[in-house]
Design a protein around this motif. Structure first.
Motif, PDB file in Angstrom:
ATOM      1  N   ARG A 215      49.179  43.674  44.288  1.00 34.78           N
ATOM      2  CA  ARG A 215      48.150  42.889  43.600  1.00 34.78           C
ATOM      3  C   ARG A 215      47.230  43.799  42.792  1.00 34.78           C
ATOM      4  N   VAL A 216      46.932  44.965  43.348  1.00 35.30           N
ATOM      5  CA  VAL A 216      46.123  45.935  42.608  1.00 35.30           C
ATOM      6  C   VAL A 216      46.871  46.379  41.350  1.00 35.30           C
ATOM      7  N   ALA A 217      48.198  46.566  41.478  1.00 39.56           N
ATOM      8  CA  ALA A 217      49.012  46.971  40.329  1.00 39.56           C
ATOM      9  C   ALA A 217      48.986  45.893  39.249  1.00 39.56           C
ATOM     10  N   ARG A 218      49.028  44.635  39.672  1.00 44.11           N
ATOM     11  CA  ARG A 218      48.959  43.540  38.705  1.00 44.11           C
ATOM     12  C   ARG A 218      47.616  43.521  37.998  1.00 44.11           C
ATOM     13  N   LEU A 219      46.547  43.765  38.746  1.00 41.71           N
ATOM     14  CA  LEU A 219      45.212  43.790  38.149  1.00 41.71           C
ATOM     15  C   LEU A 219      45.092  44.944  37.159  1.00 41.71           C
ATOM     16  N   THR A 220      45.628  46.102  37.523  1.00 43.56           N
ATOM     17  CA  THR A 220      45.601  47.255  36.624  1.00 43.56           C
ATOM     18  C   THR A 220      46.402  46.982  35.362  1.00 43.56           C
ATOM     19  N   ALA A 221      47.578  46.363  35.529  1.00 39.74           N
ATOM     20  CA  ALA A 221      48.421  46.035  34.382  1.00 39.74           C
ATOM     21  C   ALA A 221      47.740  45.018  33.476  1.00 39.74           C
ATOM     22  N   TYR A 222      46.964  44.131  34.052  1.00 37.93           N
ATOM     23  CA  TYR A 222      46.237  43.115  33.275  1.00 37.93           C
ATOM     24  C   TYR A 222      45.168  43.768  32.399  1.00 37.93           C
ATOM     25  N   THR A 223      44.454  44.736  32.949  1.00 35.99           N
ATOM     26  CA  THR A 223      43.395  45.380  32.181  1.00 35.99           C
ATOM     27  C   THR A 223      43.953  46.295  31.100  1.00 35.99           C
ATOM     28  N   LEU A 339      44.513  36.177  32.157  1.00 37.64           N
ATOM     29  CA  LEU A 339      44.381  36.365  33.599  1.00 37.64           C
ATOM     30  C   LEU A 339      45.461  37.320  34.093  1.00 37.64           C
ATOM     31  N   PRO A 340      45.236  37.963  35.240  1.00 37.27           N
ATOM     32  CA  PRO A 340      46.284  38.827  35.819  1.00 37.27           C
ATOM     33  C   PRO A 340      47.537  38.021  36.159  1.00 37.27           C
TER      34      PRO A 340
END
Length: 382
Positions: A215-223, A339-340
């Motif tokens: 989930r952290v990876a998804r958030l990082t990829a989103y930003t 959104l992520p």
């Protein structure tokens, strides 16, 4: 005219606007899935129309389920809400049992039933709406007056959320929790209680995000998706390319490039991206407009039901509107990079039998509530 004939015609006389909006979204989904899945179906199954044929079966099953739901009086759902919740909880437990639940890409969310799969989280959303609507009618004063009336339904929501997170299904957890909070707020819960629980819920979601590396990876990829263009950011980048290629009028139905294995399994959660690529800004706005009109009409039915004292029907409509709007916003937001990345279907449009059947059942419930409104000089219509 014989009474039975009159009753039969009454059941068939659905609200034309709601019916047409639902039908339009289903047709958009069929067209989008047919186009997005051609190459995928040909490569994996040797049949370019594999997913189209299955989706037609899903549409037939969803239509039958919707008709059955519509023909059942609203009072039945109010009286049996607890039973549907127990069924949903049992299925959420059952899907976690090894050998029964089907695991795909690290998530155990499906139960195999022959050639088809059942996704219990979709049933849980509907069951939660029906149960909460009945609870809010039975315990109206307690819900509005003290903490106990508010915490009881939140405990039920917490149990559902816990089972969903074990799968894990973060997207369904957010939709269930958000829908429950929205229904309780519209039901008149005290603002202080609501804001405190909202704060606790937001802190819990933040903790859940940072508790899992993916989930952290998804958030990082989103930003910053370009920081890892061939890894965590790949799917979002390909989706954004699809939107960019669509421009104003699109590249034409069937002419998408991103569906040629650039955007993984484009007929599922990212079908809106392919639709935007092939029909452009105009086509994307058309789908958004259909959802806005559908949700607006459902809220209108809720308002009319509430004004006539049909509180259970009103709360069901509120819950339905919250599920449709929440999932549509998240799905389109993820596809467009707002959104992520999150695995949530677009109601009526994305590929998936359980999602389509449950969406049609929810719409049928709203149609049945609308039929019960007193609009003919004091005479109830259905």
């Amino acid at each position: 005219m014989p009474r039975s004939v009159a009753q039969h015609r009454s059941l068939l006389a659905i609200d034309p606007l709601l019916g047409l909006l639902g039908l339009a979204l289903i047709l958009v989904g069929l067209i989008a899935i047919s186009s997005a899945s051609i190459e995928y179906g040909d490569w994996h199954y040797g049949n370019p129309w594999h997913h189209t044929q299955r989706h037609l079966v899903y549409i037939l099953a969803a239509t039958v389920a919707g008709v059955i739901t519509y023909r059942i009086p609203v009072g039945f759902w109010e009286q049996t809400g607890w039973a549907w919740l127990l069924v949903a909880l049992a299925l959420l437990v059952l899907v976690l049992v090894p050998g029964i639940g089907k695991e795909v890409k690290g998530s155990q969310r499906w139960i195999q039933l022959g050639a088809f799969t059942l996704q219990p989280s979709e049933l849980a959303k509907v069951a939660l709406v029906i149960y909460l609507a009945g609870y809010m009618v039975r315990q109206e004063e307690e819900v509005r007056g003290n903490w106990r009336g508010f915490l009881k339904p939140m405990a039920v929501v917490g149990a559902v959320a816990l089972l969903l997170m074990v799968e894990p299904d973060f997207g369904a957890t957010v939709i269930c929790a958000g829908t429950a909070m929205g229904m309780l707020f519209l039901g008149g819960v005290r603002l202080g209680h609501f804001l405190l629980m909202l704060l606790v819920g937001l802190l819990g979601l933040v903790a859940l995000v940072f508790s899992a590396p993916y989930r952290v990876a998804r958030l990082t990829a989103y930003t910053d998706p370009w920081a890892d263009p061939f890894g965590a950011g790949f799917q979002l980048i390909q989706s954004l390319i699809a939107f960019g290629r669509g421009e104003w009028l699109g590249v034409g139905l069937g002419n998408s490039v991103q569906k040629l294995f650039y955007l993984p399994e484009a007929h599922n959660d990212f079908v809106f991206s392919i639709w935007a690529e092939e029909t452009g800004f105009i086509g994307a706005m058309l789908v958004m407009g259909l959802f806005a009109a559908l949700i607006g009409r459902i809220l209108w039915v809720a308002r009319q039901a509430l004004s006539q004292g049909q509180k259970f029907g009103a709360y069901v409509c509120y819950g339905t509107a919250l599920i449709f709007s929440g999932q549509a916003f998240v799905n389109m937001g993820v596809s467009s990079g707002l959104l992520p990345t999150k695995g949530l279907t677009l109601p009526f449009v994305s590929y998936g039998g359980t999602s389509l059947i449950m969406s049609c059942c929810l719409l049928a419930l709203v149609l049945r509530v609308e039929r019960s409104l007193d609009t003919q000089g004091g005479r109830t219509r259905g």
